[in-house]
Design a protein around this motif. Structure first.
Motif, PDB file in Angstrom:
ATOM      1  N   HIS A   1      -0.398   4.283  -7.813  1.00 54.32           N
ATOM      2  CA  HIS A   1       0.371   5.498  -7.553  1.00 54.32           C
ATOM      3  C   HIS A   1       1.460   5.222  -6.516  1.00 54.32           C
ATOM      4  N   GLN A   2       2.673   5.649  -6.819  1.00 58.64           N
ATOM      5  CA  GLN A   2       3.809   5.438  -5.927  1.00 58.64           C
ATOM      6  C   GLN A   2       3.935   6.614  -4.955  1.00 58.64           C
ATOM      7  N   LEU A   3       3.749   6.334  -3.691  1.00 61.86           N
ATOM      8  CA  LEU A   3       3.852   7.372  -2.670  1.00 61.86           C
ATOM      9  C   LEU A   3       5.310   7.739  -2.437  1.00 61.86           C
ATOM     10  N   LYS A   4       5.555   9.025  -2.193  1.00 60.87           N
ATOM     11  CA  LYS A   4       6.908   9.507  -1.926  1.00 60.87           C
ATOM     12  C   LYS A   4       6.851  10.528  -0.789  1.00 60.87           C
ATOM     13  N   GLY A   5       8.011  10.870  -0.287  1.00 58.37           N
ATOM     14  CA  GLY A   5       8.105  11.944   0.693  1.00 58.37           C
ATOM     15  C   GLY A   5       7.223  11.741   1.906  1.00 58.37           C
TER      16      GLY A   5
ATOM     17  N   GLN B   1      11.698   4.193  10.164  1.00 62.10           N
ATOM     18  CA  GLN B   1      11.144   4.976   9.061  1.00 62.10           C
ATOM     19  C   GLN B   1       9.727   4.520   8.737  1.00 62.10           C
ATOM     20  N   PRO B   2       8.865   5.441   8.352  1.00 61.60           N
ATOM     21  CA  PRO B   2       7.508   5.050   7.944  1.00 61.60           C
ATOM     22  C   PRO B   2       7.545   4.237   6.660  1.00 61.60           C
ATOM     23  N   CYS B   3       6.573   3.364   6.494  1.00 54.27           N
ATOM     24  CA  CYS B   3       6.465   2.558   5.271  1.00 54.27           C
ATOM     25  C   CYS B   3       5.470   3.234   4.329  1.00 54.27           C
ATOM     26  N   LEU B   4       5.815   3.265   3.042  1.00 52.28           N
ATOM     27  CA  LEU B   4       5.013   3.995   2.061  1.00 52.28           C
ATOM     28  C   LEU B   4       4.311   3.104   1.051  1.00 52.28           C
ATOM     29  N   THR B   5       4.548   1.795   1.135  1.00 51.43           N
ATOM     30  CA  THR B   5       3.903   0.872   0.201  1.00 51.43           C
ATOM     31  C   THR B   5       3.293  -0.282   0.976  1.00 51.43           C
TER      32      THR B   5
ATOM     33  N   ALA C   1      -0.662   1.354  12.206  1.00 48.95           N
ATOM     34  CA  ALA C   1      -0.883   2.349  11.155  1.00 48.95           C
ATOM     35  C   ALA C   1       0.357   2.482  10.288  1.00 48.95           C
ATOM     36  N   GLY C   2       0.205   2.204   8.999  1.00 47.41           N
ATOM     37  CA  GLY C   2       1.268   2.472   8.048  1.00 47.41           C
ATOM     38  C   GLY C   2       1.126   3.887   7.507  1.00 47.41           C
ATOM     39  N   SER C   3       2.046   4.266   6.636  1.00 42.72           N
ATOM     40  CA  SER C   3       1.947   5.568   5.968  1.00 42.72           C
ATOM     41  C   SER C   3       1.585   5.388   4.502  1.00 42.72           C
TER      42      SER C   3
END
Length: 358
Positions: free
Chosen positions: A113-117, A228-232, A262-264
């Motif tokens: 699943h690709q995280l967004k927002g 910016q937070p990282c999402l992957t 901690a990543g996002s």
């Protein structure tokens, strides 16, 4: 995540009737974890050698070979993850509201699943990053202990052995419950932590200094850069490698300074980890762990999920594992060093967290 996929496929291929529409959590646990848990917990071995280890692939982008980080126990982390996923996905397949679901679609949805927002805050409930949370909600420790005993009893009957009487069953339950605490701590209480080798860490320069545990403090940071937070996993891993290069080459430190990051993307990342003294909070590095959130949190907050991993799961894991004292003090970086870190927004947030102190 590939090691989990491989184990899941292996389990589904080996266990007859695994995806039947009559599956219940207890039946799926019999198939995925119960037998191996019984064998592991019945062994007279120390808790430190009972479960695990984890391991790493030879490449982040094109993995081919998976290597365990230490000699294997009877129940490695990959097997446990596969068993948890088998239980969770088996329940999903048996859900009558998911008629004619394609296994390939379900696996893609679960693992890719690709995280967004806002990242995990807006992600579906059934994805691999939430494995531990979902398994914890589905399976009570007492049920897991009973299922483990029942799995062993079932295996004995299938092998033509004698049925356990109530006294023998009670004795076995006692032994299993004693060892179950370690399983629960490792695989249900502690957050998902990406080990150093998995994000591509370079070796520590020199000889690390071991911490004297348990520690008394937890220091909260933000990276500021990247902002910016990282999402992957790929992006968070790249951020970790970039930070390590900066700390080692520009700052002249032995390693990345933080204990954990901690990543996002749903994960925490191991920096210097539980045992090695960090370089995160000047003058305080031997007294506490330093945990940083990837991103600039001067005017915005990290995701609720990322904060929850640190605020609740990492601290519970640390206290339960004897790494932090029960009455530890949580502080922002700025409280002990002249800095704006961890950013105004995040600092204001942590003042309301349990254990926050001046």
């Amino acid at each position: 995540q590939l090691k989990v996929i491989l184990w899941l496929i292996l389990l589904m291929g080996m266990e007859a009737g695994f995806l039947s529409n009559t599956g219940t959590p207890k039946e799926l646990l019999h198939l995925t974890l119960g037998r191996n848990l019984a064998l592991t917990l019945e062994q007279n071995i120390s808790a430190s050698n009972r479960f695990g280890p984890d391991g790493c692939w030879d490449s982040i982008t094109t993995p081919q070979v998976f290597t365990l980080s230490d000699p294997p126990s009877m129940l490695t982390t990959a097997q446990v993850n596969g068993g948890m996923d088998g239980t969770l996905l088996g329940m999903e397949v048996s859900n009558k509201s998911r008629k004619n679901v394609k296994l390939s679609s379900l696996l893609t949805e679960y693992y890719c699943h690709q995280l967004k927002g806002k990242g995990m805050d807006e992600a579906p409930l059934l994805i691999s990053q939430r494995r531990k949370d979902n398994f914890r909600r589905l399976v009570l420790p007492s049920r897991l202990s009973r299922t483990t005993v029942e799995s062993e009893e079932l295996q004995r009957r299938l092998a033509g052995g004698s049925t356990m009487d109530e006294m023998e069953k009670g004795q076995m339950m006692g032994r299993i419950e004693e060892g179950m605490n370690e399983f629960i701590h490792m695989y249900m209480d502690c957050p998902p932590i990406i080990p150093r080798c998995q994000w591509g860490a370079k070796p520590y320069k020199g000889t690390p200094t071991n911490l004297s545990l348990p520690l008394n403090f937890l220091y909260i940071h933000h990276t500021y850069i990247p902002g910016q937070p990282c999402l992957t996993f790929e992006q968070c891993s790249a951020n970790m490698r970039s930070m390590q290069r900066f700390h080692q080459e520009e700052r002249g430190w032995d390693d990345i300074g933080y204990s954990f990051v901690a990543g996002s993307d749903g994960f925490l990342y191991e920096g210097r980890g539980w045992l090695w003294r960090g370089a995160h909070t000047l003058g305080q590095n031997s007294r506490g762990y330093g945990v940083s959130f990837i991103g600039d949190y001067t005017s915005q907050l990290p995701s609720q999920h990322a904060m929850g991993l640190v605020r609740h799961q990492l601290t519970s894991c640390a206290v339960g594992g004897g790494r932090l004292v029960g009455n530890f003090t949580l502080q922002g970086h700025r409280q002990v060093v002249a800095t704006a870190c961890p950013g105004n927004a995040l600092y204001s947030e942590i003042t309301g967290w349990e254990h926050f102190g001046v």
